[in-house]
Design a protein around this motif. Structure first.
Motif, mmCIF file in Angstrom:
data_model
loop_
_atom_site.group_PDB
_atom_site.id
_atom_site.type_symbol
_atom_site.label_atom_id
_atom_site.label_comp_id
_atom_site.label_asym_id
_atom_site.label_seq_id
_atom_site.Cartn_x
_atom_site.Cartn_y
_atom_site.Cartn_z
ATOM 1 N N HIS A 1 0.823 -1.213 0.000
ATOM 2 C CA HIS A 1 0.000 0.000 0.000
ATOM 3 C C HIS A 1 0.856 1.261 0.000
ATOM 4 N N CYS A 2 0.336 2.271 -0.688
ATOM 5 C CA CYS A 2 1.067 3.505 -0.955
ATOM 6 C C CYS A 2 0.368 4.656 -0.222
ATOM 7 N N ASP A 3 1.147 5.603 0.292
ATOM 8 C CA ASP A 3 0.570 6.753 1.028
ATOM 9 C C ASP A 3 -0.012 7.811 0.108
ATOM 10 N N GLN B 1 -3.769 9.424 -4.411
ATOM 11 C CA GLN B 1 -4.163 9.367 -5.817
ATOM 12 C C GLN B 1 -3.720 8.065 -6.478
ATOM 13 N N CYS B 2 -2.746 7.413 -5.866
ATOM 14 C CA CYS B 2 -2.128 6.231 -6.477
ATOM 15 C C CYS B 2 -3.068 5.026 -6.362
ATOM 16 N N ALA B 3 -3.086 4.201 -7.385
ATOM 17 C CA ALA B 3 -3.933 2.996 -7.361
ATOM 18 C C ALA B 3 -3.577 2.076 -6.200
ATOM 19 N N PHE C 1 -0.486 4.038 -11.314
ATOM 20 C CA PHE C 1 0.452 4.069 -10.200
ATOM 21 C C PHE C 1 1.198 5.401 -10.152
ATOM 22 N N CYS C 2 1.547 5.823 -8.941
ATOM 23 C CA CYS C 2 2.424 6.994 -8.775
ATOM 24 C C CYS C 2 3.817 6.622 -9.318
ATOM 25 N N ARG C 3 4.688 7.599 -9.383
ATOM 26 C CA ARG C 3 6.031 7.346 -9.952
ATOM 27 C C ARG C 3 6.773 6.283 -9.154
ATOM 28 N N TYR C 4 6.622 6.371 -7.836
ATOM 29 C CA TYR C 4 7.310 5.435 -6.947
ATOM 30 C C TYR C 4 6.834 3.993 -7.210
ATOM 31 N N CYS C 5 5.519 3.813 -7.242
ATOM 32 C CA CYS C 5 4.985 2.460 -7.464
ATOM 33 C C CYS C 5 5.280 1.962 -8.878
ATOM 34 N N THR C 6 5.361 2.886 -9.833
ATOM 35 C CA THR C 6 5.714 2.494 -11.203
ATOM 36 C C THR C 6 7.112 1.870 -11.229
#
Ligand code: ZN
Ligand code: ZN
Length: 183
Positions: free
Chosen positions: A143-145, A148-150, A167-172
């Motif tokens: 899970h991402c903080d 907006q990220c999926a 996905f946000c840049r980090y999750c990408t």
């Protein structure tokens, strides 16, 4: 001949075929696997828990993983059943982290804030966001903080509607790493 890897979309019970087929294109833009619609499956009876009156999503994950055809390296179950895991009242979906199988239920996604049924367009967006989220887990994403990220965890339909189906840049970057794992 070795079957090229693909993402299987598997309806459990009756599912609107347009909703299932509509996922294939958008998912292909995010995950490097072509999607194939698989034949609908009967719901495994052991997944129903009479004491809750709901289906245990973890049972569906195991059923999906055990019945994936050759080449089906990820499999996403889609259902109208009301799903739960023991620590939660209900879930929109569940996935192996990481692993082969994910499942999404439209049961709770169809409601609007007034207790009615949402527009088809809204339901379609919610299903896609949940599908991206659960498939992200199968590639090892947590899970991402970034709300907006999926990969952010949606506690409510309001939060689900707020986030993006991407996905946000980090999750990408994490997804790129996850894709290096053996499929
Ligand atoms: Zn999650
Ligand atoms: Zn993220």
């Amino acid at each position: 001949m070795v079957q090229a890897p693909f993402l299987g979309l598997k309806p459990f019970g009756a599912m609107d075929p347009d909703l299932v087929e509509g996922l294939a294109g958008p998912l292909r833009l995010i995950f490097p696997l072509p999607a194939q619609i698989l034949a609908a499956s009967e719901v495994p009876p052991e997944a129903f828990k009479p004491n809750r009156g709901q289906h245990l999503s973890t049972e569906l994950l195991h059923h999906l993983a055990d019945h994936a055809p050759p080449g089906c390296v990820r499999i996403l179950g889609l259902t109208g059943l009301d799903l739960f895991i023991p620590i939660l009242t209900y879930v929109y979906g569940e996935a192996m982290l990481p692993g082969k199988a994910a499942v999404v239920s439209i049961h709770r996604l169809s409601a609007d804030s007034a207790g009615g049924i949402v527009a088809y367009r809204v339901l379609r967006d919610r299903v896609l966001k949940e599908a991206v989220h659960e498939l992200g887990h199968t590639f090892g994403l947590t899970h991402c903080d970034d709300k907006q990220c999926a990969m952010s965890f949606a506690h409510s339909l309001e939060q689900l509607d707020h986030k993006q189906a991407s996905f946000c840049r980090y999750c990408t970057v994490l997804l790129t790493d996850g894709l290096r794992l053996p499929l």
